[in-house]
Scaffold this motif. Structure first.
Motif, PDB file in Angstrom:
ATOM      1  N   CYS A 263       0.987  -1.248  -0.043  1.00 58.93           N
ATOM      2  CA  CYS A 263      -0.040   0.030  -0.046  1.00 58.93           C
ATOM      3  C   CYS A 263       0.678   1.426  -0.078  1.00 58.93           C
ATOM      4  CB  CYS A 263      -0.793   0.051   1.126  1.00 58.93           C
ATOM      5  SG  CYS A 263      -2.240  -1.390   0.945  1.00 58.93           S
ATOM      6  N   ASN A 264       0.318   2.130  -0.667  1.00 64.56           N
ATOM      7  CA  ASN A 264       1.202   3.626  -0.788  1.00 64.56           C
ATOM      8  C   ASN A 264      -0.081   4.715  -0.511  1.00 64.56           C
ATOM      9  OD1 ASN A 264       2.530   6.063  -1.202  1.00 64.56           O
ATOM     10  ND2 ASN A 264       3.246   5.154  -3.169  1.00 64.56           N
ATOM     11  N   ASP A 265       0.381   5.205   0.563  1.00 66.56           N
ATOM     12  CA  ASP A 265      -0.593   6.528   1.002  1.00 66.56           C
ATOM     13  C   ASP A 265       0.158   7.971   1.326  1.00 66.56           C
ATOM     14  OD1 ASP A 265       1.033   5.809   3.322  1.00 66.56           O
ATOM     15  OD2 ASP A 265      -0.637   5.904   4.836  1.00 66.56           O
ATOM     16  N   SER A 266       1.302   7.776   0.470  1.00 70.14           N
ATOM     17  CA  SER A 266       1.926   9.103   0.658  1.00 70.14           C
ATOM     18  C   SER A 266       1.215  10.275   0.077  1.00 70.14           C
ATOM     19  CB  SER A 266       3.122   8.686  -0.486  1.00 70.14           C
ATOM     20  OG  SER A 266       3.048   8.547  -1.762  1.00 70.14           O
TER      21      SER A 266
ATOM     22  N   ILE B  81       5.138  -0.306  -7.655  1.00 77.66           N
ATOM     23  CA  ILE B  81       5.535   0.630  -6.482  1.00 77.66           C
ATOM     24  C   ILE B  81       6.085   2.135  -6.906  1.00 77.66           C
ATOM     25  CG2 ILE B  81       7.021   0.904  -4.542  1.00 77.66           C
ATOM     26  CD1 ILE B  81       6.392  -2.339  -4.175  1.00 77.66           C
TER      27      ILE B  81
ATOM     28  N   SER C 233       3.465   4.359  -8.613  1.00 75.32           N
ATOM     29  CA  SER C 233       2.551   4.652  -7.908  1.00 75.32           C
ATOM     30  C   SER C 233       3.010   5.960  -7.090  1.00 75.32           C
ATOM     31  CB  SER C 233       2.044   3.873  -6.643  1.00 75.32           C
ATOM     32  OG  SER C 233       1.507   4.436  -5.400  1.00 75.32           O
ATOM     33  N   GLY C 234       4.653   5.761  -6.841  1.00 70.67           N
ATOM     34  CA  GLY C 234       5.285   6.921  -5.894  1.00 70.67           C
ATOM     35  C   GLY C 234       5.209   8.228  -6.967  1.00 70.67           C
TER      36      GLY C 234
ATOM     37  N   ARG D 126       1.796   9.928  -7.582  1.00 75.72           N
ATOM     38  CA  ARG D 126       1.319  10.481  -6.623  1.00 75.72           C
ATOM     39  C   ARG D 126       1.928  11.896  -6.290  1.00 75.72           C
ATOM     40  NH1 ARG D 126      -2.255   7.445  -3.311  1.00 75.72           N
ATOM     41  NH2 ARG D 126      -1.986   8.659  -1.580  1.00 75.72           N
TER      42      ARG D 126
END
Length: 106
Positions: free
Chosen positions: A21-24, A65, A68-69, A72
Motif C-alpha cells: 500500500c502507498n498512502d504518501s 510501486i 504509484s510513488g 502521486r
C-alpha cells in the motif's frame, strides 16, 4: 507475472500473493487523463525494473510501486502549484523531474 495497481486515496499494489500500500501525499484533485500518465509511467518503470538486478520482489511489483510513488508525487506538486486549476498537462510537467529525483533516492 503481472501486478495490479489500484489507484485511490491509498494505492494498492498486488501480484496475487503480496499486497503493498502507498498512502504518501498526493493531489487533492483528480483530473481526466491521469490514468494515461499512470500507463506511460508504468511502461517505463516496468522496462527499468526488468533490467535492474532482481531482488526478493518481482519486477512487476517494483515497477508498480515506483509508478504509484511517481504519479502521486507529480500530482501533489502540480496541485501545490496550480491548486484547483490543475490539469493533466500540469501533472505531466512534473513527471520528468519527479522520475529523476525518485531515481536518485533509489
Amino acid at each position: 507475472g503481472p501486478a495490479i495497481l489500484q489507484k485511490g486515496a491509498i494505492d494498492r499494489i498486488s501480484d496475487g500473493s503480496e499486497v503493498v500500500c502507498n498512502d504518501s501525499p498526493a493531489s487533492l484533485r483528480r483530473c481526466g487523463g491521469q490514468g494515461d500518465i499512470v500507463a506511460g509511467v508504468a511502461g517505463l518503470m516496468n522496462l527499468w525494473s526488468k533490467r535492474a538486478e532482481a531482488g526478493e520482489m518481482s519486477a512487476a511489483i517494483r515497477a508498480a510501486i515506483a509508478t504509484s510513488g511517481i504519479v502521486r508525487e507529480a500530482g501533489r506538486r502540480a496541485f501545490e502549484r496550480e491548486k484547483r486549476r490543475m490539469t493533466v498537462m500540469t501533472v505531466i510537467e512534473e513527471v520528468g523531474e519527479t522520475v529523476e529525483e525518485k531515481g536518485e533516492e533509489e
